[in-house]
Design a protein around this motif. Structure first.
Motif: not given
Length: 224
Positions: A169-177
Motif C-alpha cells: 500500500v502506497l500513501s498519497r503523500s509517497y505517490i505525490a513525492e
C-alpha cells in the motif's frame, strides 16, 4: 550529473549553471527551445531543466518532442507559470517535476536529488508483472492479457511506481513525492484523477481489477 538547462534569461541561466557546477554537476546551456530540443535529442543527459516560455519553441512542446524518443530522462520544468492548471498541463506534457520562479537554489538542489533517486524505481532491462499485466522497463511498454496499452509519460511513471511496489500500500503523500515532486499540492485531486486514468486503461474491460483503494491509507496494485 550531466544536466541540460534550457533557459532564455542569461542571468538566470548563468546563476543556475554556476551553482550546479559548484555541486560537481556538468551543465550544458541552451537559450531557446529549438536548440534545446536538438541538444536533448542528440546527447545523453541525466536531467533536463526546461523553462516554459522560450523563443522559437515552448518548453512544453520541447518536452513532448523529447518524450517521443526519450521516455526515461527526468525533466524538471522551471517557470513563472505556477497555477494548478499550469502544473497539470506540464505534467500531462511529460514533465517529472515543476518548480515555480522565483525559487530558492537549495530547493532546486533538493528536487534534482529527488529526481536522481526516482530513476532507481526500476531497472531498465527488467520486465515487471502483476497478474496478466506486463511492464517492460526497457521498451517502456505496457500490456495486459497480451493487449498493448498506450500511456502518457506520467501515467507510465505512476504505474511503474505501483508495479515495482506491487502488493504494498502506497500513501498519497509517497505517490505525490515520488511521481510529482517533493512539495506537490496534496490538496488537489490530481493523484485520484491519474489513478482513475490507469483504472480505465488497465482494469476496465478485463476479468479482474489490479488497482485497489485502501481507505484512509492509499492505493495498492495487487498481483491477482
Amino acid at each position: 550529473m550531466n544536466i541540460l538547462l534550457v533557459e532564455d534569461e542569461p542571468k538566470v541561466a548563468e546563476f543556475i549553471k554556476k551553482g550546479l557546477s559548484e555541486q560537481n554537476h556538468h551543465v550544458d546551456l541552451a537559450y531557446d527551445g529549438l536548440y534545446g530540443e536538438k541538444m536533448a535529442l542528440e546527447n545523453e543527459y541525466d536531467l533536463i531543466i526546461l523553462d516554459v516560455i522560450l523563443p522559437h519553441v515552448s518548453g512544453l512542446e520541447v518536452c513532448k518532442h523529447i518524450r517521443k524518443y526519450k521516455a526515461d530522462v527526468p525533466i524538471l520544468m522551471l517557470t513563472a507559470l505556477g497555477t494548478i492548471q499550469d502544473k497539470v498541463y506540464g505534467f500531462n506534457s511529460g514533465v517529472d517535476d515543476y518548480l515555480v520562479k522565483p525559487f530558492h537554489f537549495e530547493e532546486l538542489l533538493v528536487r534534482i536529488n529527488a529526481l536522481g533517486r526516482r530513476k532507481l524505481f526500476s531497472f531498465p532491462g527488467t520486465i515487471y508483472t502483476a497478474g496478466d499485466l506486463e511492464l517492460d522497463g526497457y521498451k517502456k511498454t505496457v500490456k495486459r492479457a497480451g493487449k498493448q496499452i498506450i500511456m502518457t509519460a506520467k501515467e507510465y511513471s505512476l504505474l511503474e511506481l505501483l508495479i515495482v511496489n506491487k502488493n504494498k500500500v502506497l500513501s498519497r503523500s509517497y505517490i505525490a513525492e515520488s511521481v510529482w515532486g517533493i512539495d506537490f499540492d496534496r490538496g488537489t485531486n490530481v493523484i485520484d484523477v491519474y489513478i482513475s486514468y490507469l483504472r480505465n486503461k488497465i482494469d476496465k474491460g478485463f476479468d479482474y481489477n489490479l488497482i485497489h483503494t485502501v481507505i484512509g491509507m492509499g492505493y495498492v496494485l495487487k498481483d491477482s
